[in-house]
Write a protein that holds these residues in place. Structure first.
Motif, short mmCIF file in Angstrom:
data_model
loop_
_atom_site.label_atom_id
_atom_site.label_comp_id
_atom_site.label_asym_id
_atom_site.label_seq_id
_atom_site.Cartn_x
_atom_site.Cartn_y
_atom_site.Cartn_z
N GLN A 76 29.07 48.70 43.27
CA GLN A 76 29.94 48.67 42.52
C GLN A 76 31.38 48.37 43.08
O GLN A 76 31.57 48.70 44.19
N SER A 77 32.10 47.60 42.07
CA SER A 77 33.69 47.05 42.64
C SER A 77 34.20 46.92 41.42
O SER A 77 33.69 46.92 40.40
N THR A 78 35.57 47.08 41.45
CA THR A 78 36.42 46.47 40.40
C THR A 78 37.21 45.25 40.92
O THR A 78 37.60 45.11 41.90
N ALA A 79 37.14 44.65 39.74
CA ALA A 79 37.90 43.06 39.90
C ALA A 79 39.23 42.88 39.59
O ALA A 79 39.51 42.99 38.25
N PHE A 80 40.20 42.86 40.28
CA PHE A 80 41.51 42.41 39.79
C PHE A 80 41.85 41.01 39.72
O PHE A 80 41.62 40.19 40.59
N VAL A 81 41.94 40.68 38.28
CA VAL A 81 41.79 39.30 38.05
C VAL A 81 43.04 38.93 37.25
O VAL A 81 43.25 39.41 36.17
N ALA A 82 43.57 37.50 37.69
CA ALA A 82 44.57 37.04 36.89
C ALA A 82 44.05 36.18 35.74
O ALA A 82 43.55 35.14 36.19
N LEU A 83 44.34 36.59 34.46
CA LEU A 83 43.49 35.88 33.27
C LEU A 83 44.82 35.36 32.34
O LEU A 83 45.49 36.02 31.93
N GLY A 84 44.33 33.98 31.77
CA GLY A 84 45.32 33.70 30.75
C GLY A 84 44.36 32.60 29.54
O GLY A 84 43.59 32.13 30.16
N ALA A 119 52.23 40.98 40.81
CA ALA A 119 50.85 40.93 41.31
C ALA A 119 50.74 41.86 42.42
O ALA A 119 49.78 42.75 42.62
N LEU A 120 51.69 41.65 43.36
CA LEU A 120 51.51 42.55 44.57
C LEU A 120 51.71 44.03 44.21
O LEU A 120 50.95 44.89 44.87
N SER A 121 52.51 44.26 43.46
CA SER A 121 52.54 45.79 43.00
C SER A 121 51.47 46.28 42.37
O SER A 121 51.19 47.42 42.56
N GLN A 122 51.10 45.47 41.38
CA GLN A 122 49.92 46.13 40.46
C GLN A 122 48.80 46.13 41.37
O GLN A 122 48.02 47.08 41.17
N ILE A 123 48.59 45.21 42.38
CA ILE A 123 47.33 45.37 43.18
C ILE A 123 47.40 46.61 43.84
O ILE A 123 46.53 47.33 44.16
N ALA A 124 48.46 46.99 44.62
CA ALA A 124 48.80 48.23 45.20
C ALA A 124 48.57 49.42 44.50
O ALA A 124 47.78 50.37 45.03
N ARG A 125 48.90 49.55 43.26
CA ARG A 125 48.61 50.53 42.27
C ARG A 125 47.11 50.84 41.82
O ARG A 125 46.82 51.79 41.67
N ALA A 126 46.27 49.66 41.79
CA ALA A 126 45.01 49.59 41.29
C ALA A 126 43.94 49.99 42.13
O ALA A 126 42.70 50.37 41.96
N LEU A 127 44.48 50.22 43.51
CA LEU A 127 43.27 50.73 44.37
C LEU A 127 43.59 52.13 44.89
O LEU A 127 44.65 52.63 45.06
N PRO A 128 42.44 52.88 44.72
CA PRO A 128 42.51 54.38 45.23
C PRO A 128 42.62 54.37 46.70
O PRO A 128 42.26 53.51 47.63
N GLU A 129 43.51 55.14 47.20
CA GLU A 129 43.71 55.48 48.72
C GLU A 129 42.70 55.44 49.57
O GLU A 129 41.51 55.91 49.27
#
Length: 315
Positions: A54-62, A121-131
């Motif tokens: 399992q993983s979660t994908a942070f993806v820029a989408l448009g 994007a930098l801010s949201q990536i950091a928030r999306a990951l559990p410690e």
């Protein structure tokens, strides 16, 4: 189990077709296209899913193509953290010439990013990951994303004590070398990228291991991995240097082999395996990937079968 977040700034819908022969100035009758969500981080998440992980994908989408990627990933059971891209998500095309058994790959650039897009994007990536998780940044950077993005991401992840696996190339990799900035916990490249960065040929495994350890000593990463294709995968840390053999398999397509390596390596770490074991799993995943056509990536059962064919050696 350690959580994994993959990051794809420049995703694509990969279209794969075949034709009898690629010739100019004529209509080429092709097979029905196979569609897959693509881009480095997405491919890592897909390969992890194929291994039962399992993983979660942070993806820029448009746009409409971005919506299609969301649906394709959902169909594969991959959770998505969407980020609004500044334009329509790109498409890429792979064409197999059946007469010559050659493969042609056409890659589009993607939408252009602004400085505010990068900061968000930098801010949201950091928030999306559990410690304490693992972040995988893989694939090309879209136009407008600065060369120092990997270094800036590493800085943003420091407060959450995340480990960063960086699989990059070109200007971003050269920037890290020139600035001697700590890039990641794990840094991967292929043999051609390593030779370009080193400024010299690396004809043997020992030469590759020497250069990989140079990068560790410079402080770019705690662990440097360099793929040598059929000659295996080299890994160096301050404590040691190893090579995992590539399994001898029939090659159907080399597309996705590097991403499958990253997936095998990262998923092994997430399950608590040590670095040499992770290297072996990455090598088996890459070997499994080249057995499949087009953008199909690796199969979990093939990886398990190929592990004994990817032995470890000190180098």
């Amino acid at each position: 189990m350690t959580p994994i977040l993959t990051v794809t700034l420049n995703p694509t819908v990969d279209l794969s077709i075949a034709t009898a022969q690629v010739l100019p100035d004529r209509k080429l009758r092709c097979t029905a296209p196979q569609e897959d969500p693509g881009g480095g981080g997405i491919n890592v998440s897909r390969a992890i899913a194929a291994m039962g992980g399992q993983s979660t994908a942070f993806v820029a989408l448009g746009g409409a193509i971005g919506t299609k990627i969301t649906g394709l990933l959902a169909a594969q059971g991959i959770g998505v953290v969407p980020f609004p891209a500044p334009g329509e998500t790109r498409q890429s095309l792979t064409v197999d010439d059946l007469a010559s058994n050659q493969q042609y790959r056409f890659v589009m650039p993607g939408p252009c990013w602004s400085a505010s897009d990068v900061a968000s994007a930098l801010s949201q990536i950091a928030r999306a990951l559990p410690e304490g998780g693992i972040v995988v940044l893989s694939g090309s950077q879209p136009p407008g994303v600065p060369e120092d993005f990997p270094a800036r991401l590493a800085d943003h992840l420091a407060p959450v004590r995340a480990r960063l696996f960086l699989d990059t190339s070109g200007p971003a990799l050269l920037h890290l070398m020139q600035r001697k900035h700590r890039a990641a916990d794990f840094l991967r490249m292929d043999d051609l990228e390593a030779e370009e960065l080193a400024g010299r040929p690396l004809p043997t495994r020992r030469d590759t291991a020497d250069f990989a350890q140079e990068l560790v000593v410079l402080g770019l990463a705690d662990c440097v991995l360099i793929a040598r294709g059929a000659d295996g995968n080299v890994m160096a840390t301050r404590e040691g240097r190893w090579v995992a053999e590539a399994a001898r398999v029939k090659i159907a397509s080399k597309v996705g082999a590097g991403d499958s390596f990253v997936a095998g390596f990262t998923w092994a770490l997430a399950r608590g395996l040590d670095l040499p074991q992770a290297l072996q799993h990455g090598a088996a995943a890459a070997s499994a990937a080249v057995m499949t056509p087009a953008t199909e990536l690796c199969h979990g059962e093939d990886i398990e079968a190929l592990l004994p064919q990817c032995p470890l050696h000190f180098v």
